[in-house]
Design an enzyme around this catalytic site. Structure first.
Site, PDB file in Angstrom:
ATOM      1  N   GLU A   1       0.781  -1.434  -0.025  1.00 47.33           N
ATOM      2  CA  GLU A   1       0.012   0.030   0.124  1.00 47.33           C
ATOM      3  C   GLU A   1       0.823   1.381   0.018  1.00 47.33           C
ATOM      4  OE1 GLU A   1      -1.901   1.028   4.015  1.00 47.33           O
ATOM      5  OE2 GLU A   1      -1.773  -0.994   4.059  1.00 47.33           O
TER       6      GLU A   1
ATOM      7  N   CYS B   1      -3.515  -3.974   4.582  1.00 45.51           N
ATOM      8  CA  CYS B   1      -2.710  -4.819   4.790  1.00 45.51           C
ATOM      9  C   CYS B   1      -2.939  -6.242   4.593  1.00 45.51           C
ATOM     10  CB  CYS B   1      -2.307  -4.774   6.651  1.00 45.51           C
ATOM     11  SG  CYS B   1      -1.980  -2.987   6.970  1.00 45.51           S
TER      12      CYS B   1
ATOM     13  N   HIS C   1      -2.394  -9.997  12.383  1.00 48.31           N
ATOM     14  CA  HIS C   1      -1.799  -8.849  11.818  1.00 48.31           C
ATOM     15  C   HIS C   1      -1.569  -7.900  12.883  1.00 48.31           C
ATOM     16  CE1 HIS C   1      -1.607  -5.003   9.690  1.00 48.31           C
ATOM     17  NE2 HIS C   1      -2.718  -4.538  10.100  1.00 48.31           N
TER      18      HIS C   1
END
Length: 445
Positions: A83, A120, A244
């Protein structure tokens, strides 16, 4: 059916280190424990002047190929998840392939190349794409390289500034993998959310409180969906659960809610009931608000039990070791968590062959995905090859003034002329701009 999964993994961290307790906190006039205990972070990794998402990804992929003895002819696709892309048309994977072709006699002209974007979670989505490509029989015996690479910067004085980080994870996805086999079963939790976004801008706009709620809500949905596909889960089913990890403090919250969910109607719930009572059920309350209050009280009490704390220390804590020293790597975060857990097991002589991981990925905007991975018999030899410990130790510890300069170097809107703080050697580096404004790279020997 032939196993498909991750055969090898490499980690490349930015060469600079910002100590949050010793350097960042005093400059912000904050208590160091706000970062070291509250967020659970000790340091952030940053790229030097000549590093970026391409160099970090290419350097990780190069080391992976060299030690596995593979060449471009063995690779059928290169997928990059990021990203932090700097071009809205040309994918980062083409730059990475161009770098690698500088050091190999062969080229990647017959490899499919692409770039994935979903905050993500894109790293895991790219992993899924490679898995599906092989499962469909379209790989012709070749493997895929999946790279998750990001420079996760925030605007100066943004609340998220302390969670910054930069690095890349490269994964070789193959048949008969040495590291982990991916499960066919997946679970998803997805909704149109605006918790974190970058509308034509480099630095994110973030609603921190909302982002945490969305993260937890999507994770719950993904776990429920995974159980619908794979059956009920139990705390004893998984050796580690890599989440994550925007920062370890968020994982603490997610782990508590996940544990509460998986022990419901199990022997574990009965065991802790003797200490804190049975989990609240919605039908026991007149209003939803009363139920939520009871659940919150129960969860808080659950995290204080010896049973939960033992599970957390064994199953979750080892996944956070690397993240504490590097910060958030966006698309690479959950894959760093996996590597951290396996490295911990290797260092502590834990026999993991045949055991499973439950991998919990997330991307703002928002989507969570949960899948299982079975640890293969070659995992120890593979994890022994990681040199992340050396990379962390060799980083240049920046002063706050140097941090400010480096932040400007990687700020697309800032003009900056800063000398490199480290000396490149045997690696790909950024080498200026081409005639159409493209970024150029070379290999330093």
């Amino acid at each position: 059916m032939t196993a498909v999964g991750i055969d090898a993994i490499e980690i490349r961290t930015g060469k600079l280190k910002l100590d949050l307790g010793e350097t960042f906190a005093p400059a912000q006039d904050e208590d160091p424990e706000k970062y070291t205990k509250g967020l659970g972070l000790h340091a952030s990794s940053f790229p030097d002047v000549y590093e970026d998402i391409v160099t970090m990804g290419a350097n990780a992929a190069h080391r992976l190929m060299e030690r596995k003895g593979i060449t471009p002819a063995d690779i059928g696709r290169i997928d990059v998840a990021t990203e932090s892309a700097f071009d809205n048309s040309k994918p980062v994977s083409t730059y990475v392939a161009g770098c690698l072709e500088q050091v190999y006699d062969e080229n990647f002209h017959h490899a499919n190349k692409g770039e994935r974007k979903f905050a993500c979670i894109a790293g895991t989505q790219s992993l899924d794409d490679a898995y599906n490509w092989i499962r469909a029989g379209r790989n012709r015996g070749k493997s895929a390289i999946v790279i998750a690479t990001d420079t996760a910067l925030y605007a100066r004085d943004d609340p998220g500034e302390a969670t910054q980080g930069a690095g890349a994870v490269a994964m070789l996805v193959s048949e008969d993998p040495s590291l982990v086999e991916l499960s066919a079963e997946q679970g998803f939790g997805s909704a149109d959310e605006t918790d974190f976004l970058k509308p034509n801008q480099q630095f994110p706009s973030v609603d921190g409180k909302r982002s945490m709620k969305v993260y937890l809500a999507r994770m719950r949905e993904a776990l429920e969906d995974f159980e619908a596909a794979a059956g009920d889960t139990h705390p004893d089913d998984y050796a580690f659960i890599p989440f994550h990890t925007p920062f370890p403090g968020m994982v603490r919250k997610a782990a508590a809610l996940g544990y509460r969910h998986v022990i419901r109607d199990t022997d574990v719930e009965l065991d802790v009931a003797e200490e804190i009572g049975r989990q609240p059920r919605p039908e026991e309350f007149k209003t939803q608000e009363q139920f939520f209050e009871a659940v919150t009280e129960y969860t808080d009490a659950l995290t204080e039990t010896e049973l939960y704390q033992s599970w957390y220390n064994d199953c979750i804590e080892p996944t956070l070791d690397i993240a504490r020293e590097v910060g958030n790597w966006y698309t690479g975060s959950v894959h760093v968590a996996r590597a951290s857990a396996l490295r911990h097991a290797l260092e502590n002589d834990v026999d993991l062959e045949g055991q499973r991981l439950l991998v919990a990925s997330y991307g703002s905007g928002a989507q969570a995905e949960i899948h299982a991975e079975t640890i293969m018999d070659g995992w120890e030899a593979e994890i022994q090859q990681l040199n992340v410990e050396d990379q962390l130790a060799e980083r240049h510890d920046v002063s706050y003034a140097e941090y400010e300069q480096i932040h400007d170097v990687h700020n697309h809107d800032a003009e900056s002329d800063v000398e490199e703080l480290t000396t490149p050697s045997e690696e790909f580096v950024f080498d200026g701009w081409g005639r159409m404004g493209e970024r150029k790279y070379r290999y330093v020997r």
